[in-house]
Each structure stands twice: as C-alpha cells, then as structure tokens.
Scaffold this active site. Sequence first.
Site, PDB file in Angstrom:
ATOM      1  CG  ASP A 146      -2.076   0.911   1.159  1.00 54.89           C
ATOM      2  OD1 ASP A 146      -2.461   1.280   0.035  1.00 54.89           O
ATOM      3  OD2 ASP A 146      -2.623   1.296   2.211  1.00 54.89           O
ATOM      4  CE  LYS A 186      -1.607   3.614  -1.725  1.00 53.16           C
ATOM      5  NZ  LYS A 186      -2.888   3.957  -1.128  1.00 53.16           N
TER       6      LYS A 186
HETATM    7  C1  LIG Z   1      -1.426   4.845   2.396  1.00 54.13           C
HETATM    8  S1  LIG Z   1      -0.166   4.699   3.599  1.00 54.13           S
HETATM    9  C2  LIG Z   1      -0.347   3.044   4.163  1.00 54.13           C
HETATM   10  C3  LIG Z   1      -1.529   2.789   5.051  1.00 54.13           C
HETATM   11  C4  LIG Z   1      -1.475   1.410   5.676  1.00 54.13           C
HETATM   12  N1  LIG Z   1      -1.595   0.359   4.664  1.00 54.13           N
HETATM   13  C5  LIG Z   1      -2.573   1.207   6.678  1.00 54.13           C
HETATM   14  O1  LIG Z   1      -3.431   0.360   6.465  1.00 54.13           O
HETATM   15  O2  LIG Z   1      -2.564   1.877   7.710  1.00 54.13           O
HETATM   16  C6  LIG Z   1       1.273   4.596   2.612  1.00 54.13           C
HETATM   17  C7  LIG Z   1       2.538   4.285   3.404  1.00 54.13           C
HETATM   18  O3  LIG Z   1       3.626   4.035   2.492  1.00 54.13           O
HETATM   19  C8  LIG Z   1       4.794   4.376   3.191  1.00 54.13           C
HETATM   20  N2  LIG Z   1       5.940   4.465   2.277  1.00 54.13           N
HETATM   21  C9  LIG Z   1       6.109   5.301   1.236  1.00 54.13           C
HETATM   22  N3  LIG Z   1       7.319   5.120   0.676  1.00 54.13           N
HETATM   23  C10 LIG Z   1       7.922   4.127   1.379  1.00 54.13           C
HETATM   24  C11 LIG Z   1       9.190   3.490   1.296  1.00 54.13           C
HETATM   25  N4  LIG Z   1      10.087   3.861   0.378  1.00 54.13           N
HETATM   26  N5  LIG Z   1       9.490   2.517   2.163  1.00 54.13           N
HETATM   27  C12 LIG Z   1       8.591   2.152   3.125  1.00 54.13           C
HETATM   28  N6  LIG Z   1       7.370   2.726   3.256  1.00 54.13           N
HETATM   29  C13 LIG Z   1       7.040   3.695   2.406  1.00 54.13           C
HETATM   30  C14 LIG Z   1       4.432   5.702   3.849  1.00 54.13           C
HETATM   31  O4  LIG Z   1       5.297   6.013   4.892  1.00 54.13           O
HETATM   32  C15 LIG Z   1       2.992   5.433   4.300  1.00 54.13           C
HETATM   33  O5  LIG Z   1       2.935   5.035   5.646  1.00 54.13           O
END
Ligand SMILES: C[S@@+](CC[C@H](N)C(=O)[O-])C[C@H]1O[C@@H](n2cnc3c(N)ncnc32)[C@H](O)[C@@H]1O
Length: 235
Positions: A146, A186
């Site tokens: 996600d 996603k």
């Molecule tokens: C839409 S949120 C996820 C929500 C989560 N699935 C939930 O149910 O609570 C997207 C997440 O992707 C993470 N993210 C983005 N780039 C990332 C990376 N390079 N490595 C790890 N996490 C990452 C962000 O920090 C964020 O917490």
Amino acid sequence: MANKPKGSAAPSGRKLAVRVKTAKSRELSSTLWLERQLNDPYVTEAKKLGYRSRAAFKLAQLDDKHRLLKPGMRIVDLGAAPGGWTQVAIERTKALTSGARIVALDILPFDPLPPADVLHLDFLDPTAPAVLKQALNGEADLVMSDMAAPTTGHRETDHIRIIALAETAYEFAAEVLAPGGAFIAKVFQGGSEKDLLLRLKQDFTTVRHVKPPASRAGSAEVYVVAQGFKKPRVA
Ligand SMILES: C[S@@+](CC[C@H](N)C(=O)[O-])C[C@H]1O[C@@H](n2cnc3c(N)ncnc32)[C@H](O)[C@@H]1O
C-alpha cells in the site's frame, strides 16, 4: 485489537455534517482535508472498531471479494504504517493462534502490532530485501504493498513514483512468493504501469484492477490484485 470488520461493507452514508471554518493559521487545503476526515464514514467506523486507519477497510474489502487472507499464511505488508492493513491481516489469518507470519514494513515508525514483526525501514534501501527475507524466514503466500510516497500534486510525477514503488515491490515479491501466492499493490488509474502488468500477466493466473469502495471516488488510486503465482522461485 479491532473487532472483525463488518466494516468491509460500506458504512451507512452520512450527509456532510461538519463544516470547518478556515482559520488564519490553517491553509485552505488543510481545512478541506479536516472537513473530509470529519465527514468520512470510514474514518468514523475505523475509530469505532479500533482500526488505526481507514485504509483497513480497503484490504478487508479486497479480501471479501478475492479471498486473499487465510489462517496460517505468511504475509509481507509493505507501506504498513500506521497499521490498518496489518490489523486486518492479523485478524483474518487468525495470527494469534494459527501460526500465521506477518512482516510489516514502513519508512515511518509505528507502534508494535504483535504477533506481526514491524520493521522501520525504507523499502528502497538496498538492504531492505535482505532484512525482510530474514524476518520472513522462508517463502511468502502474499506480498501486499500500500506504499505511496507523499504526493507532489503533479499527477505524472506522483504516478511515476507510485509505479516505481509497485515495481520494486514486485521485484521483491517474485523472489519470495510461494507457488500459488498472491501480490497486491497500489497503483494509479489510467497510468503507465504497462511493464508491470505485462510481467504480472505472465507470472500469475489472474490479474485484476480493483477499486475497493473504501478507496475515495475522487482519487485515481486503484489496486492491482494478482493471484496464482506460477513462476518458480528465483534462487
Ligand atoms: C497509504 S499509507 C499506508 C496505510 C497502511 N496500509 C494502513 O493500512 O494503515 C502509505 C505508506 O507508504 C509508506 N511508504 C512510502 N514510501 C515508502 C518506502 N520507500 N518505504 C517504506 N514505506 C514507504 C508511507 O510512509 C505510508 O505510511
């Protein structure tokens, strides 16, 4: 821990009830965000059921439709913070009693969710695949991503960044998935994830684009759901 989501069905719709006045110190975009949060039935329902995010309903709805989560499964949850998907995975795999293994990773720190293993790490860091594999200690039945980088407001840039994350997630998934396994990521609607789709169509029995009802109608977000991993595991 949250209750089982009856919530996978859409919570009963509410009319826009709360309007937020723009304060001097608050930008219009923040005011609109706040207004949307206060009037979002999934936000209300997530709070009521003890989910850390409204995103929990998206995974619950994907699972209701495509039967992705089963007791005893081994799951990698990428972009897991604050933990909504992890909570749903724990519940639906009955991880507390079934021996299911859930490894959840995010670049942002988030509170532990036992029995899941929570890793605070940038997935794009070259060490991430090895750290994940060590935590997983074997094959995975489901790799779900996600992940989304903060949006820039520039549609094409946002799209490219989200697809890069999905592609990197699949690079990893292709190495750890067990035969018959599944991959969810996603992506953005109407974009250029052609290469990724081509590869998924070769490697899985079925590949679909799914927009769960909890995904905001105005957002281009959509999930690619690939099931029935065919390719032998890369050594
Ligand atoms: C839409 S949120 C996820 C929500 C989560 N699935 C939930 O149910 O609570 C997207 C997440 O992707 C993470 N993210 C983005 N780039 C990332 C990376 N390079 N490595 C790890 N996490 C990452 C962000 O920090 C964020 O917490």
